[in-house]
Design a protein around this motif. Structure first.
Motif, short mmCIF file in Angstrom:
data_model
loop_
_atom_site.label_atom_id
_atom_site.label_comp_id
_atom_site.label_asym_id
_atom_site.label_seq_id
_atom_site.Cartn_x
_atom_site.Cartn_y
_atom_site.Cartn_z
N SER A 34 1.06 -1.02 -0.21
CA SER A 34 -0.54 0.13 -0.33
C SER A 34 0.89 1.09 0.08
N GLN A 35 1.85 0.42 0.56
CA GLN A 35 3.30 2.02 0.25
C GLN A 35 3.68 1.91 -0.79
N GLY A 36 3.47 1.37 -1.61
CA GLY A 36 4.51 1.13 -3.08
C GLY A 36 5.91 0.70 -2.75
N GLN A 37 5.64 -0.16 -1.82
CA GLN A 37 6.93 -0.70 -1.41
C GLN A 37 7.30 -1.91 -2.20
N PRO A 38 8.18 -2.90 -2.64
CA PRO A 38 8.24 -4.18 -2.73
C PRO A 38 7.96 -4.88 -1.18
N PRO A 39 7.15 -5.85 -2.05
CA PRO A 39 7.05 -7.39 -1.04
C PRO A 39 7.81 -7.62 -0.14
N LEU A 40 6.84 -8.45 1.24
CA LEU A 40 7.54 -8.84 1.93
C LEU A 40 8.18 -10.59 1.66
N SER A 41 9.28 -10.55 1.53
CA SER A 41 9.92 -12.19 1.57
C SER A 41 10.14 -12.96 2.39
N PHE A 42 9.79 -14.25 2.54
CA PHE A 42 8.86 -15.19 3.35
C PHE A 42 10.00 -16.47 3.65
N PHE A 43 9.67 -17.04 4.17
CA PHE A 43 9.83 -18.60 4.55
C PHE A 43 9.41 -19.34 5.67
N ASN A 44 8.87 -20.90 5.26
CA ASN A 44 7.88 -21.61 6.75
C ASN A 44 8.43 -22.95 5.45
N ARG A 45 8.85 -23.61 7.15
CA ARG A 45 9.11 -25.10 6.63
C ARG A 45 8.33 -25.67 5.79
N THR A 46 7.16 -25.70 6.20
CA THR A 46 6.07 -26.17 5.61
C THR A 46 5.84 -25.09 4.49
N ALA A 47 5.86 -25.43 3.30
CA ALA A 47 6.25 -24.85 2.03
C ALA A 47 4.73 -24.38 1.66
N SER A 48 3.56 -25.31 2.01
CA SER A 48 1.77 -24.85 1.70
C SER A 48 1.36 -24.07 2.09
N ARG A 49 1.99 -23.70 3.44
CA ARG A 49 1.49 -22.69 4.55
C ARG A 49 1.71 -20.84 3.91
N GLY A 50 2.48 -21.17 2.89
CA GLY A 50 2.83 -19.99 2.31
C GLY A 50 2.69 -19.68 1.08
N ASP A 51 1.62 -20.16 0.08
CA ASP A 51 0.96 -20.31 -0.30
C ASP A 51 -0.43 -18.69 -0.94
N ALA A 52 -0.81 -19.03 0.22
CA ALA A 52 -1.77 -17.04 0.49
C ALA A 52 -1.05 -16.49 0.53
N LEU A 53 0.18 -16.34 1.30
CA LEU A 53 1.50 -14.98 0.93
C LEU A 53 1.92 -14.67 -0.10
N GLU A 54 1.99 -15.77 -0.89
CA GLU A 54 2.47 -15.56 -1.71
C GLU A 54 1.89 -15.06 -3.31
N ALA A 55 0.47 -15.83 -2.69
CA ALA A 55 -0.53 -15.50 -4.04
C ALA A 55 -1.12 -14.01 -3.78
N LEU A 56 -0.61 -13.79 -2.98
CA LEU A 56 -0.83 -12.06 -2.47
C LEU A 56 0.33 -11.25 -2.86
N GLY A 57 1.78 -11.83 -3.51
CA GLY A 57 2.75 -11.26 -3.77
C GLY A 57 3.77 -11.09 -3.51
N GLY A 58 3.92 -11.95 -1.84
CA GLY A 58 5.17 -11.54 -1.42
C GLY A 58 6.26 -12.88 -1.85
N ILE A 59 7.25 -13.02 -1.50
CA ILE A 59 8.51 -13.29 -2.06
C ILE A 59 9.03 -14.94 -1.46
N ARG A 60 8.79 -15.64 -1.57
CA ARG A 60 9.06 -17.19 -1.43
C ARG A 60 10.05 -17.41 -1.50
#
Length: 326
Positions: A34-60
């Motif tokens: 919303s502030q025009g900044q690049p997306p959040l990078s993230f990691f989770n041991r169970t990869a599928s838990r990050g699917d929703a965040l990745e769908a929003l534009g987060g960087i896995r």
């Protein structure tokens, strides 16, 4: 590059996407975009838990090391002390120069663990901030948690734009020592456990004496505040014993850890927390019930079921039985 940058040049990363972590990470990611900044990078041991965040534009990211190497501020949301210690160890062993980086832990861990991790990171030129949060998953999703902050003033100034009005309704600044924030959270946890114990006993007392549970709940709402009313609702609506396809608002295992930390801290200080010990004993029995029933997921309010059993009632209310098709 898998990173997120603020106007001050900070790159943000997130490690740990349980129900609480996922909610907080999404809110920070939405704030950044919303502030025009690049997306959040993230990691989770169970990869599928990050699917929703990745769908929003987060960087896995592929692992903790990548998040560490490409972030200036690394948020952690894990299940317990061992998990946080492992993550911090991986950050320190990532092969990257961690000097100047900030590690922000939102997990509820023992104050002694916080103190140890602070020292380890300081030895390598990094800073540690403890930001344990008050509130269950629905509150996290709304960005309405209460955050306790422990760390240097400089760190607070850098990360405060990502706390209040992003993941939290308010931030309690405890002081320069991170472990004091963990101690405040521990204190809050046994207060919450004690309140939950009282409400559970009140509801069972009402049921056994013929007092309307709905009337009692209304009293809690009008005279004892939002938290008491919410705890009551978790019992009367069956949240304390979620259905097969439902997730706890706050997992029983986390409650066992959190209240256990409080009892342990008190023992170290020569104090006995009688109410917390009673709540902890009931939580342990709720865990036994879970294990005897196919590892059924239970909420931290499941001590209500144990109080019911002690009064000669079924662990499950009629509402829970009907919901579960029994």
């Amino acid at each position: 590059m898998a990173s997120a940058t603020t106007n001050s040049g900070l790159r943000l990363g997130w490690i740990g996407l349980g129900s609480m972590g996922n909610a907080m990470a999404k809110n920070i990611h939405k704030h950044l975009t919303s502030q025009g900044q690049p997306p959040l990078s993230f990691f989770n041991r169970t990869a599928s838990r990050g699917d929703a965040l990745e769908a929003l534009g987060g960087i896995r990211c592929r692992d903790v090391a990548q998040v560490a190497s490409e972030s200036d501020v690394i948020f952690i949301s894990a299940s317990d002390d061992k998990a946080v210690e492992s993550i911090v160890g991986q950050i320190l062993d990532s092969g990257d120069d961690v000097a100047g980086k900030i590690v922000v832990d939102t997990t509820t861990i023992h104050p002694n663990t916080t103190k140890t991790l602070t020292a380890k990171l300081k030895e390598r030129g990094a800073e540690f901030a403890a930001t344990p949060v008050f509130g269950a998953t629905p509150v996290a999703e709304e960005g309405r948690l209460l955050v306790a902050f422990g760390g240097s003033t400089a760190v607070h100034e850098k990360i405060s734009p990502f706390l209040k009005s992003v993941i939290a309704r308010e931030v309690l600044v405890v002081g320069e020592e991170p472990e004091k924030a963990s101690l405040l959270k521990t204190t809050g946890n046994f207060l919450m456990a004690g309140l939950m114990e009282l409400i559970a006993e009140a509801h069972v007392f009402a049921e056994k004496t013929g007092l309307s549970g709905a009337t009692l709940e209304r009293l809690l709402e009008l005279n004892f505040g939002t938290v008491a009313h919410s705890d009551s609702g978790r019992m009367t609506t069956g949240v304390y014993a979620p259905g097969k396809d439902q997730a706890p608002w706050s997992d029983l295992d986390l409650a066992l850890k959190d209240v256990g930390h409080g009892v342990d801290c008190a023992a170290q200080a020569g104090v006995r927390l009688d109410v917390a010990e009673t709540a902890l004993a009931h939580l342990k029995r709720a865990k036994e019930y879970s294990e005897k029933n196919g590892e059924r997921k239970l909420d931290s309010s499941s001590l209500y079921g144990v109080v019911r059993q002690d009064a000669g009632l079924d662990f499950r209310t009629d509402l829970v039985k009907k919901r579960d098709g029994e």
